[in-house]
Scaffold this motif. Structure first.
Motif, PDB file in Angstrom:
ATOM      1  N   SER A 204       0.989  -1.209  -0.056  1.00 26.88           N
ATOM      2  CA  SER A 204      -0.127  -0.081   0.012  1.00 26.88           C
ATOM      3  C   SER A 204       0.933   1.193   0.006  1.00 26.88           C
ATOM      4  CB  SER A 204      -0.886   0.199   1.252  1.00 26.88           C
ATOM      5  OG  SER A 204      -1.781   1.011   1.344  1.00 26.88           O
ATOM      6  N   LYS A 206       0.824   5.585  -0.177  1.00 29.76           N
ATOM      7  CA  LYS A 206       0.137   7.042   0.216  1.00 29.76           C
ATOM      8  C   LYS A 206       0.896   8.065  -0.841  1.00 29.76           C
ATOM      9  CE  LYS A 206       2.252   7.855   4.538  1.00 29.76           C
ATOM     10  NZ  LYS A 206       2.338   8.112   5.739  1.00 29.76           N
ATOM     11  N   LYS A 261      -5.297   9.072  -3.991  1.00 35.40           N
ATOM     12  CA  LYS A 261      -4.758   9.406  -2.607  1.00 35.40           C
ATOM     13  C   LYS A 261      -3.965   8.260  -1.988  1.00 35.40           C
ATOM     14  CE  LYS A 261      -6.993  12.092   0.437  1.00 35.40           C
ATOM     15  NZ  LYS A 261      -8.024  12.227   1.351  1.00 35.40           N
ATOM     16  N   ARG A 262      -4.303   6.940  -2.515  1.00 32.28           N
ATOM     17  CA  ARG A 262      -3.624   5.735  -2.297  1.00 32.28           C
ATOM     18  C   ARG A 262      -3.893   4.819  -3.317  1.00 32.28           C
ATOM     19  NH1 ARG A 262      -5.204   0.811   1.103  1.00 32.28           N
ATOM     20  NH2 ARG A 262      -7.316   1.669   1.351  1.00 32.28           N
ATOM     21  N   PHE A 349       4.857   8.616  -4.146  1.00 27.32           N
ATOM     22  CA  PHE A 349       3.982   8.042  -3.071  1.00 27.32           C
ATOM     23  C   PHE A 349       5.086   7.174  -1.922  1.00 27.32           C
ATOM     24  CE2 PHE A 349       1.618   7.493  -6.894  1.00 27.32           C
ATOM     25  CZ  PHE A 349       0.348   7.647  -6.269  1.00 27.32           C
ATOM     26  N   PHE A 353       0.326   3.166   5.063  1.00 26.70           N
ATOM     27  CA  PHE A 353      -0.976   3.844   4.926  1.00 26.70           C
ATOM     28  C   PHE A 353      -1.481   3.841   6.500  1.00 26.70           C
ATOM     29  CE2 PHE A 353      -5.845   3.826   4.596  1.00 26.70           C
ATOM     30  CZ  PHE A 353      -5.652   5.156   3.857  1.00 26.70           C
TER      31      PHE A 353
END
Length: 353
Positions: A204, A206, A261-262, A349, A353
Motif C-alpha cells: 500500500s 500513500k 490518494k492511495r 508515494f 497507510f
C-alpha cells in the motif's frame, strides 16, 4: 474509457491554425524540466514487509461446494496491509478491455487520473468498513488472522485453508454471512514471494505529490502540481498566455477529485486506486521491462465506453524507488494534424497507510 479532454483540445487547435514545427527528433532541443525524467538505473527500495505480508495470497475458485448453491465469489485476495479484495462472478462476465500492446496510448495528463465517465463509486458500510465497488463487481475490506490459515473478513465471512496447504490447489471452508459453511476448491497464486522487485512494489502506497508538464511541438504550455496537506489535496496550475487564448482552463490539466490518494499493488497483478472523491478503480498491471522498472497498467473491465476507440486502454509507466518512496513517471506522446502533443509527469508515494 473517457477520451482525453486535452487531446480533443489539440484537434481544435489544429483547426484554428496552430503553426506546426518541423521536428525529426522529439527530444532534440527540448529543455526537459528537472525531475520529469526517471534515472537511467532501476534500483530497489528498502521497504520492510507489511504487517500481513506472510498472509498475502490469491485464491481462484475452481469448484464451489456441491454445485447446488450460487457461487458468491470468483476469487479472493489477501493483501499484506491487512485488506482483502473479492472478485464476484459478475466481474468475470463484464465486458473485457482489449490488451493489444501495439496501439497508441492517449492518456490523461495525470497517469492515475480516473478514466471512467461514471466513477466506480463505493458504498461504505459504517459498521464494518467493507466497501462495495461498482455495484458488486468487487468487495473490499479488512481481514483478521485468527490463526494459521484462518481469516475473519470484515463482511462477516470466514475463510479457512484446510491443513495450511498453500501450493497448487487447496481445500477451503468458506463461511458466509448467514453462517453457512461451504467447501470450495481453489487454485493458489503465491510464487511471487521470491521476487525482490515485486516485494518492493506490491504494498500500500500513500500519495505525496505529483507534477505534470504539457507540451505542444516542444513548447510547454501548461504545468500542474498536486500535493497533500492535512489530509486534503491542494494544487496549482500555470497556463501560458497561448493556452489561455486557446481556451484551456486549470481543470483541463488537473482536478483535485482525480487525485489518487492511495494505491495498492498486488503481487498477483492487480492494483487499486483510491481517489480523493472516494471513488475506487480496480486495474491490472504487469512488468513490460522488469530490468528497467517499466510497468503496464490497464483496466480489465469496460463498463462505460460508448465509442470504438481503444487508444487509451493502457499506459506504460516507469517506476523508481528511493528508500521508502516510489516515483511513477510517464511520458506520453501523440500527433494530430502535424501537432505533436506530449505529457510528462511524475507521482510520488510513500510506503504505508
Amino acid at each position: 474509457m473517457k477520451r482525453n479532454i486535452i487531446y480533443s483540445f489539440f484537434i481544435a487547435l489544429a483547426c484554428i491554425g496552430f503553426v506546426a514545427c518541423d521536428n525529426d527528433d522529439n527530444n532534440q532541443g527540448m529543455n526537459l524540466p528537472e525531475g520529469s525524467k526517471p534515472s537511467t538505473k532501476f534500483t530497489l527500495g528498502n521497504c520492510e514487509d507489511e504487517q500481513n505480508a506472510k498472509d498475502a495470497i490469491k485464491m481462484d475458485v475452481k469448484t464451489w461446494g456441491d454445485g447446488k448453491t450460487d457461487k458468491e465469489f470468483a476469487s479472493i485476495e489477501l493483501f499484506g496491509d491487512g485488506h482483502f479484495l473479492i472478485t464476484t462472478p459478475n466481474a468475470l462476465n463484464a465486458p473485457k478491455r482489449a490488451t493489444d500492446g501495439t496501439r497508441k496510448a492517449n492518456r490523461p495528463a495525470s497517469i492515475l487520473k480516473k478514466s471512467g465517465k461514471s466513477p466506480m463509486l463505493t458504498r461504505t458500510n459504517i459498521d464494518n468498513g467493507t466497501e462495495d465497488i461498482d455495484n458488486g463487481l468487487y468487495i473490499y475490506g479488512t481481514y483478521t488472522r485468527v490463526k494459521d490459515g484462518v481469516y475473519k473478513l470484515s463482511n462477516n465471512t470466514m475463510i479457512e485453508i484446510k491443513d495450511g496447504v498453500v501450493k497448487g490447489t487447496a481445500t477451503v471452508t468458506y463461511t458466509n454471512r448467514y453462517g453457512v459453511s461451504i467447501t470450495i476448491i481453489v487454485s493458489i497464486d503465491y510464487n511471487y514471494k521470491q521476487d525482490a522487485a515485486i516485494r518492493q512494489l506490491c504494498r500500500s502506497w500513500k500519495f505525496n505529490e505529483s507534477e505534470v508538464w504539457l507540451y505542444a511541438n516542444n513548447t510547454c504550455f501548461a504545468y500542474g502540481k498536486q500535493w497533500m496537506k492535512y489530509g486534503r489535496v491542494l494544487q496549482e496550475v500555470t497556463l501560458s498566455p497561448e493556452a489561455k487564448k486557446w481556451g484551456f482552463e486549470e481543470d483541463d490539466v488537473l482536478e483535485t477529485d482525480d487525485c489518487c490518494k492511495r494505491i495498492v499493488f498486488s503481487p498477483c497483478g492487480r492494483y487499486i486506486c483510491f481517489y480523493a472523491d472516494r471513488s475506487i478503480e480496480v486495474g491490472h498491471w504487469e512488468w513490460t521491462d522488469m530490468k528497467n522498472g517499466v510497468l503496464r497498467l490497464w483496466e480489465p473491465v469496460d463498463l462505460d465506453d460508448d465509442d470504438d476507440d481503444d487508444d487509451d486502454d493502457w499506459a506504460d509507466v516507469t517506476v523508481r524507488f528511493d528508500g521508502k518512496q516510489m516515483y511513477l513517471y510517464h511520458d506520453f506522446m501523440d500527433e494530430e494534424n502535424d501537432i505533436v502533443f506530449r505529457a510528462l509527469g511524475v507521482s510520488t508515494f510513500s510506503a504505508g497507510f
